[in-house]
Scaffold this active site. Sequence first.
Site, PDB file in Angstrom:
ATOM      1  CD  GLU A 292      -2.835   1.201   2.390  1.00  0.00           C
ATOM      2  OE1 GLU A 292      -4.023   1.508   2.240  1.00  0.00           O
ATOM      3  OE2 GLU A 292      -2.332   0.947   3.503  1.00  0.00           O
ATOM      4  N   GLY A 427       3.360   1.813  10.943  1.00  0.00           N
ATOM      5  CA  GLY A 427       3.043   1.232  12.243  1.00  0.00           C
ATOM      6  C   GLY A 427       2.518  -0.177  12.068  1.00  0.00           C
ATOM      7  CG  MET A 429      -0.064  -3.159   4.956  1.00  0.00           C
ATOM      8  SD  MET A 429      -1.046  -1.725   4.445  1.00  0.00           S
ATOM      9  CE  MET A 429      -2.212  -2.516   3.344  1.00  0.00           C
ATOM     10  CD  GLU A 430      -4.976  -1.551   5.640  1.00  0.00           C
ATOM     11  OE1 GLU A 430      -5.463  -0.806   4.781  1.00  0.00           O
ATOM     12  OE2 GLU A 430      -4.043  -1.191   6.392  1.00  0.00           O
ATOM     13  CG  HIS A 462      -6.201   1.428  12.607  1.00  0.00           C
ATOM     14  ND1 HIS A 462      -6.731   2.705  12.606  1.00  0.00           N
ATOM     15  CD2 HIS A 462      -5.733   1.225  11.350  1.00  0.00           C
ATOM     16  CE1 HIS A 462      -6.592   3.230  11.404  1.00  0.00           C
ATOM     17  NE2 HIS A 462      -5.985   2.354  10.618  1.00  0.00           N
ATOM     18  CD  GLU A 463      -3.395  -1.818  10.801  1.00  0.00           C
ATOM     19  OE1 GLU A 463      -3.811  -2.093   9.662  1.00  0.00           O
ATOM     20  OE2 GLU A 463      -2.977  -0.688  11.113  1.00  0.00           O
ATOM     21  CG  HIS A 466      -7.885  -1.185   7.817  1.00  0.00           C
ATOM     22  ND1 HIS A 466      -8.544  -0.280   7.022  1.00  0.00           N
ATOM     23  CD2 HIS A 466      -6.842  -0.515   8.376  1.00  0.00           C
ATOM     24  CE1 HIS A 466      -7.939   0.897   7.111  1.00  0.00           C
ATOM     25  NE2 HIS A 466      -6.909   0.790   7.930  1.00  0.00           N
ATOM     26  CD  GLU A 485      -6.013   3.821   6.606  1.00  0.00           C
ATOM     27  OE1 GLU A 485      -6.176   3.605   7.827  1.00  0.00           O
ATOM     28  OE2 GLU A 485      -5.359   3.068   5.863  1.00  0.00           O
TER      29      GLU A 485
END
Length: 1007
Positions: A292, A427, A429-430, A462-463, A466, A485
């Site tokens: 990404e 930090g 990546m999903e 957070h991930e 996603h 996001e």
Amino acid sequence: SLTTVVRASLPRNMIENSMFEEEPDVVDLDKDSTAFPALEPDEVVYEPRSSRLLVRGLGENDLDDEEEDYESSARLLGMSFMNRSSTHNPSSSPYNRQAPPRSCSCSSARMLVVGVFILVLVASMAMALYFLPGCTFTKAGCGKANSSTPMEPSYPNSTNGELFPWNELRLPASVRPVNYDLSLTPNLTSMTFTGRTVINMTILHDTKRIVLHSSELNITKATFQSVEVKVLEYKPWQQIAVSFPEDLKVGQVCVLTLDYAANLSHTYDGFYNSSYNDKTGAKRVLAATQFEPQAARKAFPCFDEPAFKATFLVRITREPGYITLMPVIKSSVNITVVVGLLEDEFEQTGVNMSTYLVAFIVANFTSITRNVSNTLVSVYSVPEKKEHTHYALDTASTLLHFYNTFFHIDYPLRKLDLVAIPDFLAGAMENWGLITFRETSLLVGNQSSPLDKQLIANVVAHELAHQWFGNLVTMRWWNDLWLNEGFATYWQYTSLMTEFPQLDLDNVFLGVRFKAMAKDCLNSSHPVSVSSQVTTPEQVSEMFDSVTYEKGASLLLMLKTTLPDGQFRKGLIKYLDNYRGSNTVTEDLWNSLTQVGVQESVSDMMRTWTLQNGFPLVTVSRMGGHVTLTQEHFLLSADNATHTSNLWHIPVTYVNDSCSSAPSSTLNVSDSVKWLKFNYMNTGFYIVHYGDEGWATLIDALKTDINTLTPHDRASLIHNIFALSRLGRVSFRQVLNLLDYATSETETAPLTEALSQLSSVYRLLDKRQEQRLVARMKVNVPCSGAYQDWGEEESVSRQELRSVLLEMACSLGRQNCTDQATALYDQWTNSNQTKQIPGDLQRVVFSTAAQSDLRWLSLMEAYSSTTYDSEKRKILQALASTQDPQSIVWILSTGLEGGIIQTQELPLVISTMSDGFAGHLLVWEFVKENWDRIIEKFPVGSYPIQSIIKSTTSQFSTQTHLEEVQRFFSSLKERGSQMRSVQEALETIRLNQLWMDRNLPTLRIWL
């Protein structure tokens, strides 16, 4: 009760037009999200009208006919108004907006001059048209000469000199990939890899070309339908193409096979190599991916745009000492024809995936595993850190169950891996089914503090969010990145506040909303949903910023609190269900929310928040029972101009001292009501100005009883008054009057906001070398009486407050703070690091110790030897806080080289150094001298580059520095001069200048 009326100054016929026109001031984006794929949306120019809102005191049945007419029209145009009583139940009612007053007539002399000018202009145009060559005029203007021959499009040259058959950055919509069959063989000795990509595709429109992406890949052979073909390449756009003499026909199914070779990337994107030292000191190598936003093309030729979803079948050949990871289950391990190598074949993905979500890893990792709701959840790390993976597994397991239940859609893959990579820029990546993390974002020791665990939980939440918002349903193009996001940011806080209330995430989420406003109040900001062009790699990278993440999340919180109970969740479930496996635009979200029973059109309200940048300033004025609200664009501007053209549909909330339980569509205001506080709990994305009298009553109320308002409302007042000071609407004396109450404040949210604002002022004064003011501020900043207890603290909120207070006190040189921090550090070193320092105190203890040369050296040794990642990062921040020039230069150089200090940490190092007086000028010189090397490590426009620019320039406040920054970035040309973050930097310096000019006299009196 009070009912809303709006009196417009337009003639009656114009009012009706404005009521019944189909929103002429909003250009709708393409609603057909199922079309494949979308081209760039047309540019949207959004210029809403100004508004004035009048809240009048009336009896419940005192509306006359004319007022009822205005009330009914309000639903089309205005603000929602919500009462917050002691029960805090939200609902909404509509408000109207008023057109601007008619302009004055001109004098007769001025009209004569204008008339003459118009006659001259018309005559000039007529002459120009007479002498123009033959031209056919169309609606678009002089589009073509009077010839039947259309203008041929211009195509660039390929690397071999032939014309490349495509001339746009976005791929054509004529071909759709259906499946990729990938075979990869990485060599971790030579740091190279070879590959074969077999792409099954369908033809959507007749075409003589297939255009896709490839970057830094050497295509050695290509076949189409088993016939060898020539591949053309246009490197500036990272595109390759195959041309055909005859059309490929609609509906045709075909296969393109590409063999290639490449180097493993030495930066942090694509298929890249990484290394670490094991516990014996031996160097270990691995290969991992980060695709990404646009780097899958560096690992395999592909249609590298989010809307080109397909399935993937992957085989990876490896040495026996490694394992391979993919988003899906491994189906077989085969012995290859090459002696000593094994081939891992993975199942074909059961879901369509965008290329940026594909991932694979070749490494020597170990894992712990748990079965959750028929999904195998694993956390991978280097073998030495296996014991640090348990908290992440517990957190991921809990959150996976939460999301499965809340969204009514189960996670669709059979496994979910969370992998800690030693050398990783983002930090996390999903990647679907194979989420990659920095070690500091996933690994935490059992003895670590709750604050350290809060960070891990945030990133994991957070991930995982996603996997639904971004992976299952994906934005069609990067201009709507906030659909990924913004949602993931919103759900990371919402899920943790539900499942892990002990982590006290509500204070963190409040700070996030303040952070978003700090960026969005500048001219250089951008709309959440960008309707203008986002095509170049730099433009795409710059979408990953605070507006997309934090403002996006803030708008979702505001919408959720505005809608009736349960409607937000129902709408999101419908959105996910309607578009699972496909791509969307923002309008699809609003339509889904409207379809579940919301009476008002969500789109009408939310377009005003997503299609224009910035946010409103609501000004409150009150005369007895009459409350008037007006709105304007809150825009910090160095020229002090007034900006009132933008308009928002604002769901206004409030609380007052009577705490009445009146219906939510009314507001009980009588002479006995002493004060009104708007934007209850700061759930709305706007700032409120109460006027001198309104601020005075609120300040008096707080001084009388600090618990009159919630801690979040007190923090909101502090944030708002500082913002209004920067805008020039209140004096800094009024700011200080409000802060007088803070000597009695004990809650985390208001104290951390006050100290954050004051530390910004302190750093500006320090960089301007206002030594007398700096010295006085060291005495006057309210952080004395900070925690006297330096032992273990259980509450996360109290830990957060304690660390902020003590870091401020020690940085200001308060003797009792520095003595205690030094004593704790010496105990830690004398016990060979067995006497633990509480996690929330480590940063202040290490930073204080780093100001001594001897202790700095011992910290450097500790940095090299510690295996605890959270502790290691705090030590690095402490090392970077030194004021010794030689140490500063050494750390910067070492960080840029990589090795002892990983290059991924350079933005953190630069940010920390920039806060100190000695560091900020050295860092700026370092960035200027090493810019080309820096952008080799971090792409232009990327978040690390945004961070570096902001850190090094945001504390400048002189004309000299403004001109120097302007000169430097202007000289970069295509190497960074056009970045939005550069415009933000220049704007911030001008605003700092203005603020200092306005407020230095007041500060000199106060201090």
